[in-house]
Design an enzyme around this catalytic site. Structure first.
Site, PDB file in Angstrom:
ATOM      1  N   HIS A   1      60.813 -47.811   9.132  1.00  0.00           N
ATOM      2  CA  HIS A   1      60.156 -48.544   8.048  1.00  0.00           C
ATOM      3  C   HIS A   1      59.968 -50.019   8.399  1.00  0.00           C
ATOM      4  O   HIS A   1      58.873 -50.573   8.207  1.00  0.00           O
ATOM      5  CB  HIS A   1      60.968 -48.441   6.753  1.00  0.00           C
ATOM      6  CG  HIS A   1      60.599 -47.280   5.895  1.00  0.00           C
ATOM      7  ND1 HIS A   1      59.308 -47.042   5.443  1.00  0.00           N
ATOM      8  CD2 HIS A   1      61.358 -46.270   5.377  1.00  0.00           C
ATOM      9  CE1 HIS A   1      59.296 -45.957   4.702  1.00  0.00           C
ATOM     10  NE2 HIS A   1      60.526 -45.460   4.643  1.00  0.00           N
TER      11      HIS A   1
ATOM     12  N   HIS B   1      65.102 -43.388  10.316  1.00  0.00           N
ATOM     13  CA  HIS B   1      64.019 -43.415   9.324  1.00  0.00           C
ATOM     14  C   HIS B   1      63.834 -44.829   8.770  1.00  0.00           C
ATOM     15  O   HIS B   1      62.707 -45.337   8.692  1.00  0.00           O
ATOM     16  CB  HIS B   1      64.371 -42.436   8.200  1.00  0.00           C
ATOM     17  CG  HIS B   1      63.391 -42.363   7.078  1.00  0.00           C
ATOM     18  ND1 HIS B   1      62.603 -41.254   6.848  1.00  0.00           N
ATOM     19  CD2 HIS B   1      63.072 -43.246   6.095  1.00  0.00           C
ATOM     20  CE1 HIS B   1      61.841 -41.470   5.774  1.00  0.00           C
ATOM     21  NE2 HIS B   1      62.108 -42.676   5.301  1.00  0.00           N
ATOM     22  N   GLU B   2      64.933 -45.474   8.392  1.00  0.00           N
ATOM     23  CA  GLU B   2      64.826 -46.814   7.805  1.00  0.00           C
ATOM     24  C   GLU B   2      64.423 -47.852   8.850  1.00  0.00           C
ATOM     25  O   GLU B   2      63.687 -48.803   8.527  1.00  0.00           O
ATOM     26  CB  GLU B   2      66.144 -47.200   7.126  1.00  0.00           C
ATOM     27  CG  GLU B   2      66.591 -46.275   6.013  1.00  0.00           C
ATOM     28  CD  GLU B   2      65.539 -46.069   4.932  1.00  0.00           C
ATOM     29  OE1 GLU B   2      64.703 -46.969   4.709  1.00  0.00           O
ATOM     30  OE2 GLU B   2      65.540 -44.984   4.320  1.00  0.00           O
TER      31      GLU B   2
END
Length: 208
Positions: free
Chosen positions: A166, A162-163
């Site tokens: 980003h 997820h990060e």
């Protein structure tokens, strides 16, 4: 099995919140739709006190927002960097930061997708099922420029993926169908005020 890993290495214990937060200041969390979240971030090329201070700020901001991870563009900074304080499915705690992260590709034959609930501090209040591999390996650097490899399984693998999304300019809504994306944005509209009230209370508690 150690119960805490810091920067990928086992330790006997680690304070909660992490000591980095005690040196930081709270920054505003960017929200979906803001340009900085929707373009790939720049590589970090300068290592020093400014980078260390940003990491401290990101830790405190992550805790205020009740997050498990936070990328630099979520505080409006266009750099490839994220911090995390996240458990895996075996309740092992993982704490650290990684600069210029790159997610290793996984062999499709050996990976298992988990379709589980996922939220995002930049999509306040929404939780949607997102398929992610049950294992992740991220390579990058620490704040001093030393090579770093972080491995995770289960929920922590989801956090790492997820990060890394980003810093590549993606939010998890980009992985949803149009229908599910619409539902996530409806949840934001319903819950945003409640989320920000909790963050304001947590800010007072952690910075008093």
């Amino acid at each position: 099995m150690p119960r805490v890993f810091v920067q990928g290495s086992p330790v006997d214990s680690y304070p909660r919140p992490a000591p980095e937060a005690g040196r930081g200041v709270v920054r505003r969390v960017t929200e979906v739709g803001e340009e900085v979240l929707h373009r790939p971030c720049r590589d970090v090329t300068e290592f020093g006190p400014d980078l260390a201070a940003l990491i401290d700020d990101m830790f405190l901001t992550m805790y205020v927002a009740d997050g498990a991870g936070l990328a630099a563009n979520q505080v409006g900074v266009d750099l490839r960097l994220f911090v995390y304080d996240c458990p895996d499915d075996d309740y092992v705690r993982h704490v650290g930061h990684i600069v210029n992260p790159v997610l290793d590709p996984l062999d499709p034959a050996g990976r298992r997708l988990l379709d589980e609930g996922e939220g995002c501090l930049s999509v306040p209040g929404a939780v949607m099922d997102v398929p992610r591999p049950d294992r992740a390996v991220v390579r990058g650097l620490d704040k001093d420029g030393t090579a770093l490899v972080i491995e995770g399984t289960g929920y922590f693998a989801r956090c790492l993926a997820h990060e890394t999304d980003h810093v590549n300019g993606q939010v998890y809504l980009d992985r949803l169908s149009k229908r599910d994306r619409k539902e996530a944005l409806r949840q934001v509209a319903d819950r945003r005020d409640e989320v920000f009230a909790r963050r304001a209370a947590k800010t007072k508690a952690l910075t008093a």
